[in-house]
Design a protein around this motif. Structure first.
Motif, mmCIF file in Angstrom:
data_model
loop_
_atom_site.group_PDB
_atom_site.id
_atom_site.type_symbol
_atom_site.label_atom_id
_atom_site.label_comp_id
_atom_site.label_asym_id
_atom_site.label_seq_id
_atom_site.Cartn_x
_atom_site.Cartn_y
_atom_site.Cartn_z
ATOM 1 N N VAL A 80 0.828 -1.211 0.000
ATOM 2 C CA VAL A 80 0.000 0.000 0.000
ATOM 3 C C VAL A 80 0.861 1.259 0.000
ATOM 4 O O VAL A 80 1.986 1.256 0.511
ATOM 5 C CB VAL A 80 -0.931 0.025 1.236
ATOM 6 C CG1 VAL A 80 -1.916 -1.125 1.178
ATOM 7 C CG2 VAL A 80 -0.132 -0.030 2.540
ATOM 8 N N HIS A 81 0.318 2.313 -0.556
ATOM 9 C CA HIS A 81 0.985 3.611 -0.589
ATOM 10 C C HIS A 81 -0.041 4.722 -0.449
ATOM 11 O O HIS A 81 -1.225 4.485 -0.622
ATOM 12 C CB HIS A 81 1.742 3.787 -1.913
ATOM 13 C CG HIS A 81 2.727 2.696 -2.172
ATOM 14 N ND1 HIS A 81 3.963 2.650 -1.571
ATOM 15 C CD2 HIS A 81 2.641 1.572 -2.930
ATOM 16 C CE1 HIS A 81 4.601 1.560 -1.964
ATOM 17 N NE2 HIS A 81 3.822 0.876 -2.778
ATOM 18 N N CYS A 120 4.687 9.437 -1.131
ATOM 19 C CA CYS A 120 4.016 8.427 -0.313
ATOM 20 C C CYS A 120 4.401 8.687 1.136
ATOM 21 O O CYS A 120 5.585 8.775 1.447
ATOM 22 C CB CYS A 120 4.441 7.028 -0.737
ATOM 23 S SG CYS A 120 3.875 5.765 0.428
ATOM 24 N N ILE A 122 4.223 6.682 3.542
ATOM 25 C CA ILE A 122 4.833 5.497 4.153
ATOM 26 C C ILE A 122 6.285 5.365 3.703
ATOM 27 O O ILE A 122 7.171 5.109 4.513
ATOM 28 C CB ILE A 122 4.032 4.233 3.762
ATOM 29 C CG1 ILE A 122 2.605 4.351 4.290
ATOM 30 C CG2 ILE A 122 4.716 2.969 4.297
ATOM 31 C CD1 ILE A 122 1.639 3.357 3.678
ATOM 32 N N HIS A 123 6.508 5.540 2.407
ATOM 33 C CA HIS A 123 7.855 5.452 1.826
ATOM 34 C C HIS A 123 8.192 6.842 1.288
ATOM 35 O O HIS A 123 7.999 7.115 0.102
ATOM 36 C CB HIS A 123 7.885 4.436 0.681
ATOM 37 C CG HIS A 123 7.229 3.118 0.993
ATOM 38 N ND1 HIS A 123 5.899 2.878 0.773
ATOM 39 C CD2 HIS A 123 7.738 1.975 1.512
ATOM 40 C CE1 HIS A 123 5.611 1.636 1.147
ATOM 41 N NE2 HIS A 123 6.700 1.060 1.595
ATOM 42 N N MET A 126 9.294 8.097 -2.344
ATOM 43 C CA MET A 126 8.541 7.857 -3.574
ATOM 44 C C MET A 126 7.973 9.201 -4.019
ATOM 45 O O MET A 126 7.154 9.778 -3.316
ATOM 46 C CB MET A 126 7.378 6.895 -3.326
ATOM 47 C CG MET A 126 7.792 5.504 -2.891
ATOM 48 S SD MET A 126 6.369 4.454 -2.475
ATOM 49 C CE MET A 126 5.481 4.337 -4.035
HETATM 50 CU CU CU Z 1 4.758 3.870 -0.156
#
Ligand code: CU
Length: 609
Positions: A80-81, A120, A122-123, A126
């Motif tokens: 997921v993103h 993103c 979470i990351h 990105m």
């Molecule tokens: Cu992500």
């Protein structure tokens, strides 16, 4: 101070220009026919948001379009993103944009001309950028001012704006990464376009970026520390590509006695996907690694690289650590919005035992206390940190900054540090109460308008462990490619050291004969940096220095389970030093490891028991 800022300039410097005229044509073609832009969301290094129309000057994550363009993100990743406005033109309609963590498609329409950068949460490397250009004006419109997610508004002509733009081009073009395996200087390719910025000024983009940050900079030399470390250090070279896998990533071991790469573990049998962070069991036999763009925790034998098991734990597992009293394994489930977002596994990660309710979702790099009683997490979506008490299975929530991403704890658990990625700050939190003791602004010595630097600076901080003797915190900063050293006695920054592009991971290991090394990884460089926080061993870190910079590439003789076919040594994220010498863990080491440590290393913080 002067010496410090030179270090930063070297790290930030750089040249370029290859595919420039090609870029110009590509940009014009795109804007002419483009009513819709599609970014595929992928697990591919640098191309996480991949424009289906192909690259512009080497970046796959840039699009140019007209006002009213529909931008669609289509899910092709294994996890997921979010698609979140990192930057948007100040006052633009419908901004800032944000989504939940999802594998599904998302879309939006961009109406106001200017520069939009999506990230993103979470990351947070990105990135996708869309320049919405009003065809009636000269130059591609970047807008008058841009606003940062949870952050300031600055003119597009400011140093902060152009520094972020430069970082976007470094991250999203693999050819713009720092390849220390080559003797060539560091080239950064930018699209050769004219852009319209603050006050309607039209400037040439590469000319501005090159004038401000340089280009074609020689990379600093590789060199070995003169004193060996003890054991080995593992780095998740998360972007390295191998022959039998469709997904990127290896774990790279370096023997810190010889400073040679001693193993590459790619695990083709399970198509290991973006291995992000590692820890080990009490006996230092197994390596646990999280697959951050997937759903699994993987276990392999440290000495042989042999796969032991691969366990489903949840979306985008972040970090992994053990509890010193039970040797249980804890993994943050970075992708979940559920409050039960830390998975507890049995010793050796044989099976999942329960999901811990930390009261929040999306935790990333947690830390465990020296006595196994407490866990702290940075909760990326909610600007806070959970303090979990194992004896009572209860939690407290402490406040933190925007996108808290990593933590580090004192060897007696008295206080801990949270790196707030988007705020570029460290929250210092009292563990017993959750009270904020101090907030350290890593950008205090930086002028976002002019770019002037008047002291140590850290932008977009990530890992931030406390040394096993509790003297210093070492923080890796990805925007500024700098390492910041904080004195825990005063919680003030005492030093800045140069790092490499995408500076990311830090862990401490033992230095032979006493003291510690901090091992530092960088995402967009194939190096491991060795920092000695106290070279003369006088207990004062004012002489902290980079004492080694080593290549993470395999040699033809390096044992491996798959052939390296691209991005050699790149993507440095999680770091794990064997043996684990933090207070609480070091006391549990097998005798053979203890023998190699000094008395002080075996008992790093005598007042904690
Ligand atoms: Cu992500």
């Amino acid at each position: 101070m002067k010496r410090n800022t030179t270090g930063l300039r070297i790290a930030l410097g750089g040249t370029l220009i290859i595919a420039a005229f090609v870029a110009n044509a590509a940009v014009e073609t795109q804007s002419a026919r483009n009513e819709r832009v599609e970014f595929m969301v992928t697990d591919e290094p640098g191309r996480w948001f991949k424009n289906t129309k192909g690259p512009v000057a080497g970046t796959y994550s840039l699009a140019v379009a007209k006002p009213g363009v529909e931008v669609k993100f289509t899910g092709h990743s294994h996890t997921v993103h979010t698609m979140t406005s990192l930057l948007h033109p100040t006052g633009a309609k419908g901004m800032p944009f944000d989504t939940r963590a999802t594998k599904k498609d998302e879309k939006l329409v961009l109406k106001t001309p200017g520069l939009y950068v999506f990230v993103c949460k979470i990351h947070p490397y990105m990135l996708a950028a869309v320049i919405v250009d009003d065809p009636a004006t000269k130059g591609l419109d970047l807008g008058e001012n841009i606003s940062l997610f949870h952050g300031p508004t600055v003119p597009t002509s400011s140093d902060l704006a152009t520094r972020l733009l430069r970082t976007f081009f470094v991250i999203t073009n693999q050819d713009n990464w720092q390849n220390f395996g080559s003797a060539a200087p560091w080239h950064i390719t930018y699209p050769d376009v004219d852009v319209r910025i603050t006050g309607g000024a039209v400037v040439n983009l590469p000319q501005v970026l090159n004038a401000r940050y340089g280009n074609n900079t020689p990379l600093p030399p590789l060199f070995k520390p003169s004193t060996p470390g003890v054991g080995e250090v593992w780095v998740n070279t998360q972007y390295e590509l191998t022959g039998k896998k469709t997904k990127p990533g290896t774990a790279t071991a370096m023997d810190v006695n010889t400073w040679k790469v001693s193993r590459k573990v790619a695990l083709p049998a399970i198509n290991m996907n973006n291995p992000h962070n590692m820890w080990t069991d009490r006996d230092q036999n197994l390596i646990f690694t999280s697959q951050w763009f997937d759903t699994r925790l993987t276990v392999f034998e440290r000495r042989t690289g042999r796969l032991v098991r691969d366990i489903e734990v949840g979306e985008a597992p972040g970090h992994v650590m053990t509890r010193v009293d039970t040797d249980q394994v804890h993994v943050t489930i970075n992708g979940t919005s559920k409050k039960h977002s830390v998975v507890e596994l049995s010793p050796l990660a044989e099976r999942v035992e329960r999901d811990l309710n930390i009261g929040r979702g999306h935790p990333h790099a947690h830390w465990m206390s020296h006595d196994g009683k407490t866990m702290v997490t940075p909760n990326m979506f909610t600007r806070d940190s959970s303090i979990y008490d194992f004896p009572t299975d209860t939690k407290k929530i402490a406040s933190a900054g925007a996108i808290p991403i990593a933590t580090g704890m004192m060897p007696d658990s008295s206080k801990y540090y949270v790196a707030n990625y988007l705020d570029s700050s460290l929250s210092v939190i009292e563990t017993a109460t959750g009270k904020t003791l101090k907030t350290i602004n890593l950008l205090a010595n930086y002028d976002p308008l002019s770019g002037a630097i008047s002291g140590p600076v850290g932008g977009l901080p990530i890992q931030t462990p406390v040394s096993p003797d509790g003297k210093v915190v070492i923080t890796a900063n990805t925007l500024t490619a700098s390492i910041v050293v904080t004195d825990t006695a005063t919680d003030t920054i005492i030093k800045m050291l140069p790092c490499d592009a995408g500076c990311h991971g830090v862990q401490f290991g033992a230095k032979q004969g006493g003291g510690y090394y901090a091992y530092v990884s960088s995402k967009f460089a194939n190096t491991l940096i060795v920092v000695d926080p106290d070279p003369n061993g006088d207990g004062n870190a004012s002489d902290a220095a980079v004492v080694g910079r080593l290549l993470l590439n395999a040699t033809p003789h390096t044992p491996r389970d798959d052939e390296i076919v691209g991005l050699a040594g790149m993507g440095g994220q999680g770091v794990l030093a064997i043996p684990v010498v933090y207070n609480g863990w070091v006391q549990n080491l097998p005798a053979a490891w203890k023998k190699r440590l000094t008395e002080n290393q075996r008992n790093p913080f005598p007042h904690s028991h």
